[in-house]
Design an enzyme around this catalytic site. Sequence first.
Site, PDB file in Angstrom:
ATOM      1  CG  HIS A 161     -21.494 -21.679 -11.429  1.00 33.71           C
ATOM      2  ND1 HIS A 161     -21.731 -22.993 -11.177  1.00 33.71           N
ATOM      3  CD2 HIS A 161     -20.251 -21.550 -11.369  1.00 33.71           C
ATOM      4  CE1 HIS A 161     -20.587 -23.527 -11.081  1.00 33.71           C
ATOM      5  NE2 HIS A 161     -19.823 -22.995 -11.375  1.00 33.71           N
TER       6      HIS A 161
ATOM      7  CG  HIS B  39     -15.943 -20.589  -9.650  1.00 29.77           C
ATOM      8  ND1 HIS B  39     -15.052 -21.302  -9.392  1.00 29.77           N
ATOM      9  CD2 HIS B  39     -16.721 -20.821 -10.458  1.00 29.77           C
ATOM     10  CE1 HIS B  39     -15.521 -22.469  -9.789  1.00 29.77           C
ATOM     11  NE2 HIS B  39     -16.632 -22.012 -10.569  1.00 29.77           N
TER      12      HIS B  39
ATOM     13  CB  CYS C 255     -12.815 -24.694 -14.688  1.00 33.26           C
ATOM     14  SG  CYS C 255     -12.506 -25.395 -15.959  1.00 33.26           S
TER      15      CYS C 255
ATOM     16  CG  ASN D 236     -18.162 -23.447  -7.154  1.00 28.84           C
ATOM     17  OD1 ASN D 236     -17.349 -24.614  -7.541  1.00 28.84           O
ATOM     18  ND2 ASN D 236     -19.214 -23.075  -8.101  1.00 28.84           N
TER      19      ASN D 236
END
Length: 301
Positions: free
Chosen positions: A202, A204, A235, A244
């Site tokens: 995951h 970014h 976030c 992302n």
Amino acid sequence: MSVRIIEMGARDGLQNERTPVSVENRIVFIKRLFDAGLATIEVGAFVSPKAIPQMVGSDAVLHGVKHLPGEFHVLVPNEKGYEAARACGAKVVSIFTAASEGFTRANINCSIAESIERFRPVMARAKADGVRVRGYVSTVLGCPFEGEVKPKVVAAVAKTLWDLGCYEISLGDTIGVGTPTKAKAMLRAVGDHVPMAKLAMHFHDTYGQALANLYAGIEEGVHVIDSAAGGLGGCPFAPGATGNVATEDVVYMLEGMGIKTGVDMEKLLVATNEITALIGRTPVSRVATALNAKARRPAQS
Ligand code: HMG
Ligand code: MG
């Protein structure tokens, strides 16, 4: 070889946007993503409405899409969130913590150890209910408050979530600071405790390294990728973090490597263009930008 993409646009993508997107428009966005071939989509979060007002209405969003033959994930930070998610029929929930104390405190207002204690009753109830639980570890390649994060610390937190019973551990480069060599070292450290096949990346794209890091991770044997249409995301509790890695960019890379994704790029682009128009942004995805420019170019005679 196949790679599974978990689409983050409707959750990570929208949670940091100033322009609120209505429940109706979130549902349309998710349906477009699903229609484009993205079968696993994170659609919302059952968190404090004061912390993330953008995710208010996640119950209605889930209600609006759960009849589709896909897999729809939602974030739950605690038992209260789990109860709310179950009340609207969630079948897969994601718990989330981090590999650094500073980010954990900023994000979910507790220590890493306390977050694990909050997850125990969630795991017990999920097991009894037949609900699958995905686990996130954030700040795996750097923390906005503490800087460097050691691979062995990431591995310890990932192992704890795995031992709790998560079916997959998603490793978040929350602020997008990683580089391929560091990503490989981190994945190898985690892979000593959790099977590589059960890990997800995951990443970014804050520093433009996400695709390179994903490629490095694929070489290590990780075959699950979290990405967001249009490169949306970030976030609110991670200062400086941007979106992302863009789903378009991931799909373009994978298909170019001969790895089938099942994603229809044209349909994905429609979803991205609609949602970015709604929030008044242009997609940060390089592929979306290129394809939009190509579509605007007058036909050559
Ligand atoms: P807290 O203040 O410690 O919790 O927050 P609390 O239990 O003391 O409750 C405080 C208030 O929140 C109470 O309401 C509770 O009812 C309410 P009040 O009495 O003040 O009106 N509350 C809730 N409301 C709705 N749903 C809930 C819930 N729990 C408590 N589940 C808490 C702790 C975790 C709730 C809070 O800090 C929070 O919601 N944080 C949001 C975190 C978040 O969503 N961050 C973004 C997602 S994580 C991310 O983006 C990273 C990721 O993408 C991976 C990566 O990139 O690295 C996943
Ligand atoms: Mg994220």
